[in-house]
Design a protein around this motif. Structure first.
Motif, PDB file in Angstrom:
ATOM      1  N   GLU A  41       2.772  -2.618  -6.964  1.00 43.61           N
ATOM      2  CA  GLU A  41       4.062  -1.996  -6.673  1.00 43.61           C
ATOM      3  C   GLU A  41       5.245  -2.966  -6.702  1.00 43.61           C
ATOM      4  O   GLU A  41       6.379  -2.545  -6.852  1.00 43.61           O
ATOM      5  CB  GLU A  41       4.003  -1.268  -5.340  1.00 43.61           C
ATOM      6  N   SER A  42       4.996  -4.254  -6.587  1.00 43.49           N
ATOM      7  CA  SER A  42       6.108  -5.199  -6.572  1.00 43.49           C
ATOM      8  C   SER A  42       6.107  -6.180  -7.743  1.00 43.49           C
ATOM      9  O   SER A  42       7.139  -6.777  -8.028  1.00 43.49           O
ATOM     10  CB  SER A  42       6.133  -5.966  -5.250  1.00 43.49           C
ATOM     11  N   LEU A  77       6.947  -1.449 -13.980  1.00 39.18           N
ATOM     12  CA  LEU A  77       7.198  -1.274 -12.541  1.00 39.18           C
ATOM     13  C   LEU A  77       7.992   0.012 -12.289  1.00 39.18           C
ATOM     14  O   LEU A  77       7.658   0.794 -11.398  1.00 39.18           O
ATOM     15  CB  LEU A  77       7.954  -2.476 -11.981  1.00 39.18           C
ATOM     16  N   ALA A  78       9.025   0.222 -13.102  1.00 39.14           N
ATOM     17  CA  ALA A  78       9.839   1.430 -12.946  1.00 39.14           C
ATOM     18  C   ALA A  78       9.014   2.680 -13.216  1.00 39.14           C
ATOM     19  O   ALA A  78       9.053   3.644 -12.433  1.00 39.14           O
ATOM     20  CB  ALA A  78      11.046   1.375 -13.880  1.00 39.14           C
ATOM     21  N   GLY A 115       9.808  -5.215  -8.204  1.00 38.80           N
ATOM     22  CA  GLY A 115       9.352  -3.848  -7.975  1.00 38.80           C
ATOM     23  C   GLY A 115       9.976  -3.179  -6.772  1.00 38.80           C
ATOM     24  O   GLY A 115      10.314  -1.992  -6.810  1.00 38.80           O
ATOM     25  N   GLU A 116      10.171  -3.931  -5.703  1.00 36.11           N
ATOM     26  CA  GLU A 116      10.754  -3.353  -4.484  1.00 36.11           C
ATOM     27  C   GLU A 116      12.217  -2.971  -4.709  1.00 36.11           C
ATOM     28  O   GLU A 116      12.664  -1.907  -4.271  1.00 36.11           O
ATOM     29  CB  GLU A 116      10.621  -4.335  -3.315  1.00 36.11           C
ATOM     30  N   MET A 121      16.363   1.400  -5.736  1.00 35.06           N
ATOM     31  CA  MET A 121      17.397   2.037  -6.561  1.00 35.06           C
ATOM     32  C   MET A 121      16.978   3.446  -6.977  1.00 35.06           C
ATOM     33  O   MET A 121      17.815   4.350  -7.041  1.00 35.06           O
ATOM     34  CB  MET A 121      17.715   1.194  -7.788  1.00 35.06           C
ATOM     35  N   ILE A 122      15.695   3.648  -7.222  1.00 32.95           N
ATOM     36  CA  ILE A 122      15.201   4.990  -7.547  1.00 32.95           C
ATOM     37  C   ILE A 122      15.406   5.903  -6.346  1.00 32.95           C
ATOM     38  O   ILE A 122      15.895   7.028  -6.484  1.00 32.95           O
ATOM     39  CB  ILE A 122      13.722   4.943  -7.976  1.00 32.95           C
ATOM     40  N   GLU A 123      15.058   5.421  -5.157  1.00 36.26           N
ATOM     41  CA  GLU A 123      15.236   6.215  -3.930  1.00 36.26           C
ATOM     42  C   GLU A 123      16.707   6.551  -3.704  1.00 36.26           C
ATOM     43  O   GLU A 123      17.035   7.675  -3.334  1.00 36.26           O
ATOM     44  CB  GLU A 123      14.666   5.472  -2.718  1.00 36.26           C
ATOM     45  N   GLU A 124      17.589   5.571  -3.919  1.00 35.18           N
ATOM     46  CA  GLU A 124      19.025   5.827  -3.761  1.00 35.18           C
ATOM     47  C   GLU A 124      19.509   6.894  -4.727  1.00 35.18           C
ATOM     48  O   GLU A 124      20.323   7.741  -4.365  1.00 35.18           O
ATOM     49  CB  GLU A 124      19.828   4.543  -3.967  1.00 35.18           C
TER      50      GLU A 124
END
Length: 161
Positions: A41-42, A77-78, A115-116, A121-124
């Motif tokens: 994930e990172s 990662l994305a 990754g973090e 940014m995806i969550e935002e």
């Protein structure tokens, strides 16, 4: 955290399935020998060999093949954070920057540890409904651990309505 990231990792690290994916969707990466070495994930590591198909006339790895591996180390990662996600989030490269330090004359491994930041940014984007960008760094080293190239790939994420 995307609960489907583990199943995405399993697909990316499966030698046959990944090669079929590359051949059908990214044939130049397939023929160049780009492979995902590790993924969580990172972090992600992607390799590109120095071989006949990936070389330039100066007997080193062609810059486009190096760039392809660098982009894949950030893009995997994305994609992992977006895999089977609801709502669907689109992603797009909006900028690439590259700097070369040493001639690539053997296998080059690109590593991205962002990754973090990509996940945030995806969550935002999902929370706000607006596009968000992240500038991910990918560092390429040869077998001796010497820095060959460094890339910054800027990704844009936007949640679909």
């Amino acid at each position: 955290m995307n609960p489907s990231f583990a199943s995405f990792t399993k697909l990316m690290l499966h030698p046959l399935r990944f090669r079929i994916f590359l051949l059908s969707k990214l044939p130049s990466a397939y023929f160049s020998g780009v492979r995902v070495k590790s993924l969580d994930e990172s972090n992600c590591e992607v390799t590109v060999p120095y071989k006949w198909f990936s070389q330039n006339p100066f007997r080193s790895t062609y810059f486009a093949c190096l760039s392809m591996a660098a982009e894949m180390s950030t893009g995997a990662l994305a994609l992992g954070h977006l895999y089977k996600r609801k709502p669907v989030v689109s992603m797009l490269v909006v900028k690439t920057e590259g700097e070369y330090f040493k001639k690539a004359v053997d296998k080059t491994t690109f590593a991205c540890e962002d990754g973090e930041e990509i996940r945030k940014m995806i969550e935002e984007s999902v929370m706000t409904g607006e596009a968000r960008t992240v500038r991910a760094k990918s560092t390429g080293k040869n077998r001796a651990g010497e820095l060959v190239a460094e890339f910054f790939i800027t990704w844009s994420f936007k949640a679909k309505k």
